[in-house]
Write a protein that holds these residues in place. Structure first.
Motif, mmCIF file in Angstrom:
data_model
loop_
_atom_site.group_PDB
_atom_site.id
_atom_site.type_symbol
_atom_site.label_atom_id
_atom_site.label_comp_id
_atom_site.label_asym_id
_atom_site.label_seq_id
_atom_site.Cartn_x
_atom_site.Cartn_y
_atom_site.Cartn_z
ATOM 1 N N GLU A 166 0.835 -1.207 0.000
ATOM 2 C CA GLU A 166 0.000 0.000 0.000
ATOM 3 C C GLU A 166 0.874 1.263 0.000
ATOM 4 O OE1 GLU A 166 -3.114 -0.191 -0.395
ATOM 5 O OE2 GLU A 166 -3.856 -2.066 0.468
ATOM 6 N N ILE A 167 1.893 1.280 0.860
ATOM 7 C CA ILE A 167 2.747 2.466 0.981
ATOM 8 C C ILE A 167 3.563 2.690 -0.275
ATOM 9 C CG2 ILE A 167 4.653 3.492 2.284
ATOM 10 C CD1 ILE A 167 1.956 3.431 3.753
ATOM 11 N N PHE A 168 4.133 1.620 -0.816
ATOM 12 C CA PHE A 168 4.971 1.778 -2.002
ATOM 13 C C PHE A 168 4.143 2.130 -3.237
ATOM 14 C CE2 PHE A 168 8.014 -1.334 0.226
ATOM 15 C CZ PHE A 168 8.643 -0.288 0.871
ATOM 16 N N ASP A 169 2.875 1.712 -3.256
ATOM 17 C CA ASP A 169 2.004 2.121 -4.357
ATOM 18 C C ASP A 169 1.750 3.626 -4.327
ATOM 19 O OD1 ASP A 169 1.803 -0.342 -5.476
ATOM 20 O OD2 ASP A 169 -0.321 -0.652 -5.047
ATOM 21 N N ILE A 170 1.760 4.197 -3.138
ATOM 22 C CA ILE A 170 1.524 5.647 -3.009
ATOM 23 C C ILE A 170 2.782 6.440 -3.315
ATOM 24 C CG2 ILE A 170 0.953 7.493 -1.371
ATOM 25 C CD1 ILE A 170 -0.814 5.417 0.105
ATOM 26 N N PHE A 171 3.910 6.036 -2.713
ATOM 27 C CA PHE A 171 5.114 6.858 -2.788
ATOM 28 C C PHE A 171 6.141 6.368 -3.807
ATOM 29 C CE2 PHE A 171 3.424 7.620 1.471
ATOM 30 C CZ PHE A 171 3.438 9.005 1.527
ATOM 31 N N GLY A 172 6.045 5.114 -4.217
ATOM 32 C CA GLY A 172 6.994 4.599 -5.194
ATOM 33 C C GLY A 172 8.431 4.717 -4.708
ATOM 34 N N ASP A 173 9.302 5.170 -5.593
ATOM 35 C CA ASP A 173 10.712 5.327 -5.239
ATOM 36 C C ASP A 173 11.011 6.654 -4.556
ATOM 37 O OD1 ASP A 173 11.518 2.846 -6.234
ATOM 38 O OD2 ASP A 173 11.638 3.624 -8.278
ATOM 39 N N GLN A 174 9.990 7.462 -4.330
ATOM 40 C CA GLN A 174 10.196 8.769 -3.718
ATOM 41 C C GLN A 174 10.153 8.637 -2.186
ATOM 42 O OE1 GLN A 174 7.958 12.013 -5.510
ATOM 43 N NE2 GLN A 174 7.660 10.790 -7.374
ATOM 44 N N ALA A 175 11.277 8.252 -1.653
ATOM 45 C CA ALA A 175 11.348 8.025 -0.212
ATOM 46 C C ALA A 175 11.246 9.316 0.583
ATOM 47 C CB ALA A 175 12.648 7.296 0.132
ATOM 48 N N ALA A 176 11.792 10.408 0.048
ATOM 49 C CA ALA A 176 11.862 11.655 0.820
ATOM 50 C C ALA A 176 10.489 12.167 1.257
ATOM 51 C CB ALA A 176 12.630 12.715 0.043
ATOM 52 N N PRO A 177 9.499 12.313 0.351
ATOM 53 C CA PRO A 177 8.189 12.783 0.831
ATOM 54 C C PRO A 177 7.529 11.813 1.803
ATOM 55 C CG PRO A 177 8.088 12.156 -1.499
ATOM 56 C CD PRO A 177 9.527 12.200 -1.124
ATOM 57 N N ALA A 178 7.761 10.520 1.630
ATOM 58 C CA ALA A 178 7.207 9.548 2.577
ATOM 59 C C ALA A 178 7.787 9.771 3.968
ATOM 60 C CB ALA A 178 7.501 8.131 2.099
ATOM 61 N N CYS A 179 9.092 9.972 4.033
ATOM 62 C CA CYS A 179 9.746 10.141 5.340
ATOM 63 C C CYS A 179 9.386 11.485 5.972
ATOM 64 C CB CYS A 179 11.263 10.018 5.178
ATOM 65 S SG CYS A 179 11.775 8.387 4.584
ATOM 66 N N ARG A 180 9.298 12.520 5.168
ATOM 67 C CA ARG A 180 8.890 13.824 5.722
ATOM 68 C C ARG A 180 7.479 13.739 6.287
ATOM 69 N NH1 ARG A 180 11.139 15.851 0.773
ATOM 70 N NH2 ARG A 180 9.014 16.217 0.000
ATOM 71 N N THR A 181 6.608 12.972 5.626
ATOM 72 C CA THR A 181 5.235 12.821 6.092
ATOM 73 C C THR A 181 5.197 12.091 7.428
ATOM 74 O OG1 THR A 181 4.418 12.799 3.811
ATOM 75 C CG2 THR A 181 2.948 11.938 5.506
ATOM 76 N N VAL A 182 5.999 11.045 7.567
ATOM 77 C CA VAL A 182 6.057 10.316 8.841
ATOM 78 C C VAL A 182 6.487 11.258 9.960
ATOM 79 C CG1 VAL A 182 7.265 8.514 10.123
ATOM 80 C CG2 VAL A 182 6.485 8.073 7.783
ATOM 81 N N ILE A 183 7.525 12.046 9.714
ATOM 82 C CA ILE A 183 8.017 12.980 10.731
ATOM 83 C C ILE A 183 6.931 13.987 11.107
ATOM 84 C CG2 ILE A 183 9.658 14.869 11.128
ATOM 85 C CD1 ILE A 183 11.690 13.231 9.473
ATOM 86 N N GLU A 184 6.232 14.480 10.120
ATOM 87 C CA GLU A 184 5.191 15.479 10.369
ATOM 88 C C GLU A 184 4.040 14.865 11.156
ATOM 89 O OE1 GLU A 184 4.553 19.284 10.474
ATOM 90 O OE2 GLU A 184 6.113 18.558 9.108
ATOM 91 N N MET A 185 3.673 13.628 10.835
ATOM 92 C CA MET A 185 2.565 12.978 11.539
ATOM 93 C C MET A 185 2.935 12.665 12.990
ATOM 94 S SD MET A 185 -0.062 12.865 9.590
ATOM 95 C CE MET A 185 0.396 14.335 8.677
#
Length: 829
Positions: free
Chosen positions: A214-233
């Protein structure tokens, strides 16, 4: 039954001579005829380094702003509100008609429970927080993380997706929402922690893959926005606790909460010590300087350079798992999981298929350079160390039996010293398993042994299992000899790989003992909120007692018998390519088939051992002590390979995934002193076939007998406290194998399992002695009743079914013989 411990030591080299990621099932047969390569770098292509997302500003704190159009933003907030209300109803909230709001505060407390498949479940901490969150601010936080609008929409859609229907766990990608996935994943981790059965393991791994899908379908190879989102949440979650949950609690209860720290520890509040520990470690990594500080800035957000550390860590995690995920489709991954649980394969095709999967995994997801792993583990263990320190503070643990050692520090040292050698050994194993004949030969030997039913493999007199075991062990030795002698492997690599295993052994015990103390804290808090005299209170007391008994075991096997510092010092002493290799070659070249034919009937003594014992003595020469029917053996430490086994037995056993059970009985049986009010009114001593004496029916079977369980402490004026090593029966089991206990089988009218002995192999379940107490000589009769996990005999080892097999253990453990004690005045006949 003789002890089986040394049959696992034959793989002592295997655990060190292959990377953990490559299965033992891929070893075997004769070395390839090609001359080994002298440089590991061309055995397996090294994967490119993962990107450190804490270096470039564009990754961890991009400039500018992200603005979602009003319609999209409103739709996302509306969908999140709908999902919140749906989840509130699921999680035991009701609509308050006065305020028009949902609440789960009833009868003076929050009702943090919900029903699933007819069973009551705890609501997870992050679900609780989500149910108090402001949906509009959640969307704003995604914008603050510079999450593009299309990814924001995809993430909100995943959160708001309807729960999957059905009674089981949902593994189908694209169905079920994020909250359901998280709760099921959390539940499966707990289940696997309590019972690491194959079923629980498969369910956990399938759920992990579903969530990653589910997560990789949303963010693909773009790890940076995924990680920034985790930090923000994670930052916003703390704001929800501080500005929504705490005020709500104070308003509804009329109580005052001192702050964020206390709210997480309050039994009637969040009551999640581990979540608090994680937040504190996270905050400290992001610049918080106070142990209890959670206000990172006025808006509970983390900006600029304060994101660097966690962006590095989360970035590595994301990329590492993404690269592994991409190696297989779901069908392949499930097949890989299923094949990996087999002891052997029915046909060569399946053995080769699993080998191919495993090699793909090693080369495509594991084989990074040593230099990269140093950076990866620096980030990982630095955060782990913060968590350990906060564990001590949050749980209020003042000291630990191992002092100030920390799991993270020990493991980082182990990686720095031994991971390079371990990787090189893994590369040689990769080369070796690339030859089909090696895999097929090993699998045929494994099939020959493991296809024999376990009950027959455990029998001391079942000859086919003994020769089948030796055939398997010889195959293992052949691959180990090849690895040791490979020209790319230096002696230092082998010694360093051994050190890596020693540090891993040490680190795992440190982590386990800390976890035990943390459990003790939580259990006692829970006990304080139960009513004495209830079944729940008694159950919790037993849970605490069993937990403390396991601590005593951990301390014994790690602190008293671990010898970690000594083992590290001795790791450089061995001549791997000469003394060790020569003994392995001698063993490989021995004709065990001929020996087996000549010694199928056990003759006893030093020259008449079964073939499995002969194999062990050939590989690990031993010295016979106390020659005769009760002779014992010890390693001949003048021989290097025997000294290797003697020095590092516990580490090799741990690394192989097996545990030793020491079955003990009191050093001095005469230490039992039963109070005189429990003197039996008979002079008859229970006798006959000891295997047919049932301790549960002693008083009805022998009139006048008063049989007191040694667990009834108040009925004794003295009980044994010392247990002698010379009395021990030892057995070794896989850590996921049910251990053998002792049980009286009502159907057959006889005992089954493992019993106390008197120096030899025959069971002795009834022991008699006389002792003078005052001026009276009494006869004491001790009738074995079973095994306990503590010296005070309060907690019997648990059975797992209707036979003599019991629970599984992950670590070495002592079991103590319990007896029914009968006291007879021999002068009263």
């Amino acid at each position: 039954m003789k002890h089986r411990f040394s049959r696992y030591l034959v793989v002592l080299l295997a655990v060190m001579l292959m990377a953990a990621i490559v299965a033992a099932g891929c070893n075997g047969c004769n070395p390839p005829t090609d001359k080994p390569k002298t440089d590991n770098t061309d055995l397996v292509p090294v994967l490119p380094d993962l990107i450190n997302l804490g270096v470039n500003l564009s990754d961890y704190a991009p400039t500018g702003t992200v603005i979602y159009d009003n319609a999209t933003k409103s739709k996302a907030a509306e969908d999140l509100t709908t999902k919140q209300n749906e989840q509130k109803q699921k999680h035991n909230y009701v609509l308050d008609e006065l305020t028009g709001e949902y609440t789960n505060f009833r009868d003076g407390a929050y009702q943090w429970k919900y029903m699933k498949n007819g069973e009551e479940q705890d609501t997870s901490t992050f679900t609780k927080i989500f149910l108090f969150a402001d949906p509009t601010e959640l969307v704003n936080r995604m914008a603050a993380a510079h999450l593009p609008q299309d990814k924001m929409q995809a993430l909100v859609a995943y959160i708001c997706r309807s729960d999957a229907e059905g009674s089981g766990y949902n593994f189908v990608q694209g169905t079920g929402g994020a909250i359901q996935d998280y709760e099921e994943l959390d539940e499966l981790y707990d289940l696997y922690d309590k019972d690491d059965s194959d079923a629980n393991y498969l369910n956990l791994q399938k759920k992990r893959r579903k969530v990653m899908h589910e997560i990789f379908d949303i963010f693909g190879d773009q790890a940076a926005p995924a990680c920034r989102t985790v930090i923000e949440m994670l930052s916003y979650a703390q704001k929800v606790v501080a500005e929504e949950m705490i005020p709500d609690y104070e308003e509804k209860t009329g109580k005052t909460v001192e702050g964020f720290y206390e709210f997480f520890k309050g039994y009637d509040m969040l009551f999640d010590y581990d979540a608090l520990v994680y937040f504190l470690a996270f905050n400290q990594s992001c610049g918080a300087v106070s142990a209890k500080k959670y206000l990172l800035d006025g808006n509970y957000s983390i900006t600029g350079d304060n994101r660097k550390t966690m962006m590095t860590l989360y970035g590595y995690y994301y990329q590492y798992q993404k690269r592994e995920f991409d190696l297989f489709n779901d069908t392949e991954y499930y097949e890989y999981l299923d094949l990996g649980l087999k002891d052997y394969f029915d046909n060569d095709a399946d053995a080769l298929k699993y080998r191919d999967y495993d090699r793909r995994h090693y080369a495509g997801a594991y084989r990074y350079s040593f230099e990269f792993y140093k950076k990866y583990y620096q980030a990982h263990f630095s955060f782990q160390l913060k968590q350990e320190e906060f564990d001590m503070a949050v749980y209020g643990i003042d000291d630990l039996p191992y002092g100030n050692k920390r799991y993270a520090t020990v493991m980082q040292t182990g990686c720095e010293q031994g991971l390079d050698g371990t990787l090189k050994i893994g590369d040689v194993n990769y080369e070796y398993t690339g030859i089909d004949a090696n895999v097929i030969a090993y699998n045929n030997a494994a099939k020959g042994y493991y296809s024999i039913p376990k009950a027959q493999r455990d029998r001391e007199d079942y000859m086919p299992a003994k020769i089948a075991l030796v055939r398997l062990e010889v195959q293992q030795l052949k691959s180990q000899y090849y690895t040791i002698m490979h020209e790319s492997i230096k002696e230092k690599d082998l010694s360093n790989a051994l050190k890596y295993q020693i540090y891993s052994f040490s680190g795992d015990y440190i982590r386990t003992i800390l976890a035990n103390r943390k459990d003790d804290v939580i259990y006692n808090v829970e006990l304080d909120h139960l009513n004495p005299g209830t079944v729940e209170y008694a159950d919790k007391e037993e849970e605490i007692g069993r937990n403390n008994a396991m601590l005593e075991n951990h301390v014994y096997f790690y602190i008293q018998k671990g010898n970690v510092n000594t083992q590290l010092q001795k790791a450089d002493e061995y001549e791997w390519k000469t003394a060790i290799a020569d003994r392995i070659k001698i063993t490989i070249d021995t004709d065990f088939e001929a020996y087996h034919e000549a010694h199928k009937i056990y003759m006893g003594g030093s020259s008449g051992n079964y073939v499995d014992e002969y194999f062990e003595d050939t590989l690990f020469p031993k010295i016979i002590e106390n020659p005769g029917p009760n002779q014992t053996k010890r390693y001949d430490t003048e021989v290097q390979i025997s000294r290797l086994a003697d020095n590092h037995e516990n580490v090799f056993r741990y690394a192989y995934g097996s545990i030793k059970v020491e079955y003990k009985e009191p050093t001095v049986l005469e230490s039992f002193v039963l109070k005189n009010e429990y003197i039996s009114e008979t002079s008859t001593v229970p006798s006959g076939n000891q295997l047919e004496i049932n301790p549960a029916t002693l008083e009805s079977s022998f009139p006048g007998v008063i049989a007191v369980s040694a667990s009834e402490m108040a009925k004794f004026t003295n009980r044994p406290t010392q247990y002698d090593k010379s009395k021990i029966t030892e057995e070794t089991y896989d850590s996921d194998e049910k251990i053998r206990l002792a049980r009286f089988d009502e159907a057959s009218g006889t005992w089954k399992g493992i019993f106390p002995k008197n120096g030899g192999d025959d069971p002795v379940l009834v022991k008699t002695y006389t002792k003078l107490e005052g001026n009276v000589t009494y006869t004491y009769v001790l009738v074995f009743e079973g095994w306990y996990i503590d010296k005070n005999l309060q907690y019997p080892a648990k059975f797992s079914g209707n036979d003599e097999y019991g629970e599984e253990f992950s670590y070495d453990i002592c079991l103590y013989a319990g007896y029914k004690v009968i006291k007879i005045n021999t002068n009263q006949a």
